[in-house]
Write an enzyme that holds these catalytic residues in place. Sequence first.
Site, mmCIF file in Angstrom:
data_model
loop_
_atom_site.group_PDB
_atom_site.id
_atom_site.type_symbol
_atom_site.label_atom_id
_atom_site.label_comp_id
_atom_site.label_asym_id
_atom_site.label_seq_id
_atom_site.Cartn_x
_atom_site.Cartn_y
_atom_site.Cartn_z
ATOM 1 N N GLU A 85 0.457 -1.502 0.070
ATOM 2 C CA GLU A 85 0.207 -0.135 0.221
ATOM 3 C C GLU A 85 0.855 0.948 0.163
ATOM 4 O OE1 GLU A 85 -0.481 -2.846 2.093
ATOM 5 O OE2 GLU A 85 -2.498 -3.641 2.032
ATOM 6 N N PHE A 100 -11.188 -7.157 14.504
ATOM 7 C CA PHE A 100 -10.129 -7.115 13.885
ATOM 8 C C PHE A 100 -9.733 -6.325 12.428
ATOM 9 C CE2 PHE A 100 -9.150 -9.753 9.586
ATOM 10 C CZ PHE A 100 -7.486 -10.719 9.893
ATOM 11 N N GLN A 101 -8.621 -5.674 12.481
ATOM 12 C CA GLN A 101 -8.071 -4.942 11.314
ATOM 13 C C GLN A 101 -9.020 -3.824 11.511
ATOM 14 O OE1 GLN A 101 -7.736 -7.269 7.403
ATOM 15 N NE2 GLN A 101 -5.744 -7.548 8.165
ATOM 16 N N LYS A 108 -17.438 -0.879 5.534
ATOM 17 C CA LYS A 108 -17.722 -1.681 4.481
ATOM 18 C C LYS A 108 -19.194 -1.711 4.657
ATOM 19 C CE LYS A 108 -16.678 -6.892 4.454
ATOM 20 N NZ LYS A 108 -16.355 -7.749 4.050
ATOM 21 N N MET A 138 24.570 9.045 3.384
ATOM 22 C CA MET A 138 23.869 10.511 3.511
ATOM 23 C C MET A 138 24.342 10.637 5.697
ATOM 24 S SD MET A 138 23.688 13.672 3.022
ATOM 25 C CE MET A 138 22.192 14.018 1.515
HETATM 26 C C1 LIG Z 1 12.002 5.936 5.852
HETATM 27 C C2 LIG Z 1 12.884 6.571 6.252
HETATM 28 N N1 LIG Z 1 14.046 5.944 7.070
HETATM 29 C C3 LIG Z 1 15.660 6.472 7.168
HETATM 30 C C4 LIG Z 1 15.651 7.645 6.361
HETATM 31 C C5 LIG Z 1 17.302 9.116 7.341
HETATM 32 N N2 LIG Z 1 18.012 8.659 5.635
HETATM 33 C C6 LIG Z 1 18.206 9.832 5.550
HETATM 34 S S1 LIG Z 1 18.914 9.552 3.928
HETATM 35 C C7 LIG Z 1 19.228 7.947 4.982
HETATM 36 C C8 LIG Z 1 20.509 6.711 3.753
HETATM 37 C C9 LIG Z 1 20.603 6.329 2.074
HETATM 38 O O1 LIG Z 1 20.512 5.660 1.818
HETATM 39 P P1 LIG Z 1 20.622 5.469 0.390
HETATM 40 O O2 LIG Z 1 20.036 5.389 0.021
HETATM 41 O O3 LIG Z 1 21.705 4.619 0.275
HETATM 42 O O4 LIG Z 1 21.115 6.623 -0.998
HETATM 43 P P2 LIG Z 1 22.756 7.236 0.138
HETATM 44 O O5 LIG Z 1 22.808 8.260 0.795
HETATM 45 O O6 LIG Z 1 23.761 6.326 0.310
HETATM 46 O O7 LIG Z 1 22.992 8.359 -0.934
HETATM 47 C C10 LIG Z 1 18.550 7.575 5.223
HETATM 48 C C11 LIG Z 1 18.802 6.280 6.279
HETATM 49 C C12 LIG Z 1 14.931 8.277 5.920
HETATM 50 N N3 LIG Z 1 15.071 9.568 4.834
HETATM 51 N N4 LIG Z 1 13.902 8.121 5.752
#
Ligand SMILES: Cc1ncc(C[n+]2csc(CCOP(=O)(O)OP(=O)(O)O)c2C)c(N)n1
Lengths: 573, 100
Positions: A67, A129-130, A179, A487
Amino acid sequence: MNQPLSTITELESIHTDREPKSGAQLLLESIEAQGVDTVFGYPGGAIMPVYDVLPRTGLRHILCRHEQGCGMAAIGYARATGRTGTAFATSGPGATNFVTAIADAFLDSVPVVFVTGQVPTDLMGTDAFQEVDIFGITLPIVKHSYIARDPADLPGMVEEAYFIAAEGRPGPVLIDLPKDVANAVTTDRHKWRPYPKIKPATVRSSHISGAESMIRAARKPLFYIGGGIGQGDGVQEFRDLVERTGIPVVSTLKGLGSLPNDHPHYLGMLGMHGLKAANYAVQECDLLIVAGARFDDRATGKLDTFAPDARVIHVDVDRAEINKLRKADLYLDGSLKKNLAALTPGRADCGDWRELCHARRTQYEWDYQSAQDAVAPGIYAPKLLYDLSRKVPESAIITCDVGQHQMWVAQHCYFDDPRDHITSGGLGTMGFGLPAALGAKIGASHRTVITVSGDGSFMMNIQELATLFRYDVPVKIVLLDNSALGMVRQWQEVFFDKNFSEVNLDDNPDFARVAQAFQIEGFSIRTRDEVEAGIDRLLAAEGPILMHVKIDPNENVWPLVPPGRSNADMMER
Amino acid sequence: MTQLQRDRTFTSSGVSGTLKIVLHDVSGTLIRALGTIERRGYDYRDVHCTQRVDGDFDLLVHIEDVGGPRNLDTLCRQLERLYNVVSAEKVGRRKRAERA
Ligand SMILES: Cc1ncc(C[n+]2csc(CCOP(=O)(O)OP(=O)(O)O)c2C)c(N)n1
Ligand SMILES: [Mg+2]
């Protein structure tokens, strides 16, 4: 471009047909009556009455594999087409899986109508449920929401939901449908109380002339623009205004493409990973004309050091954004498009300033060759993205995930329309890129759609590869694999004394083979001399394709303004 | 403490006042308004809600900020952005006091 909106008088329209119909029928008929042709959804118990009727409608249903994927595909569809997206899920876990997508649409002001099934009315509140209170859970992240209590309300409710989603500053609207209401048959069509608050946006002429005098008096004026330019359908009006006035422009992440990257007055993205020419211009300007932007902390850095010498004109459709974070000396609310068109201050008297800005832009232009020469020998992602976006025959739609690769897309890809850059700006949702690209390609099938993902983000909605295959949606995937949550790793390196904690992904699967397992063409490149052929293969593919790109785990995004610091304090490699 | 953590120290701005909010009778109408007040950084101290003959509700609520840069005009605009809110305005004068 935008689907025709209902007018207020249409909202008052009484639905005249009196045939006995179920709530599910009325829901789907009313959705179709809004001009909707595509729905992204996933069935389950509480929404089965709707799925029972669905095959007898003209709606095209795209079954995603989660979803969250449905919700993000609907967002991608809405952002690529300018039309309102639609997504269906069942109650409980189906509905909670929508939550991230709803929040994403809320923070990026995307018009999407989310419909959730709900347990029957008499079971609501009994921990059935749900059963979850999705209405309550999503209150902080919807523009508006409904619990349908009577099938006769549905035609008016649906009409209003689509109207609200797209009107003014767009956003997500939720309809929770128990529903029994979906099953109940009625001959009634209730008159829906028309929404009383919406007034046609008028342009305040005294504010316009005030703004014009401020522009004429300024010697260092600057436009700071955001996503509101594209979403307010004001791109052409904005470009005309820039031509009329000759005022330099900086953009937020979401404003990218409002001016083409190579426009002579464009200085680039501002903020945390902004360009030097852009951030310096903001620090020195004496008039900041903010259009469709909201002083987000990623754009402003430490707020009280942002544009310290500037008076502010704030143009925004959302009155609540004005004076929220920075006091405006003058504001133009209502339609951004009309306000921009009404501004005719003549050519700004800022020749020296313009020249300074242009000189800086040239001075700080990316030099890909020397940047590449200075880094580790493997593939240099910024240059790959630069080459890719310039090789696309006509401009492409690029979606992306969240992380370093997202910032590289913003810094290095070419955009000349804000709808072409689909990024999760407000919520920063990893897992956004692939489903958003799916939705974008389904909505804009004549366009080339590329998604740039990271090895962390891609795994968050990787199941949508199955949807690409199922519907043969030719999305082009560029997976920048640095074997890391790059990052976060960069922040740990720079702000947490290199204390690397839970960011290593060197046990990633073989992504090309994963794609192949989903019956999608996949291949890997590892060295610089493979880049050109890789891009050619990616662009030539007729079906969906994944190009897995191994890059240096230690590469960082520069420049970088440390959080809580002034945009003038840009760190570099 | 890292530099990042040091930069995040938090100060309260001491904004308080009473708002009068007119609400439509839709699902969750009161919770939408009170939830917005809380999420936007205020506590509510005193809540009076009465239904009018036209079916709308008059909500009087006394609020105090819980910190950060807050502004009651912005809060009123944020409330008015809700589809169940007909109007939101400050009543009486806004007090600016240093909180202990
Ligand atoms: C759903 C979610 N969980 C955690 C984060 C925190 N976060 C931001 S950037 C990042 C790393 C992303 O890694 P990747 O997709 O490999 O991209 P890169 O920075 O290596 O290019 C994280 C964990 C987020 N933005 N979204
Ligand atoms: Mg990564």
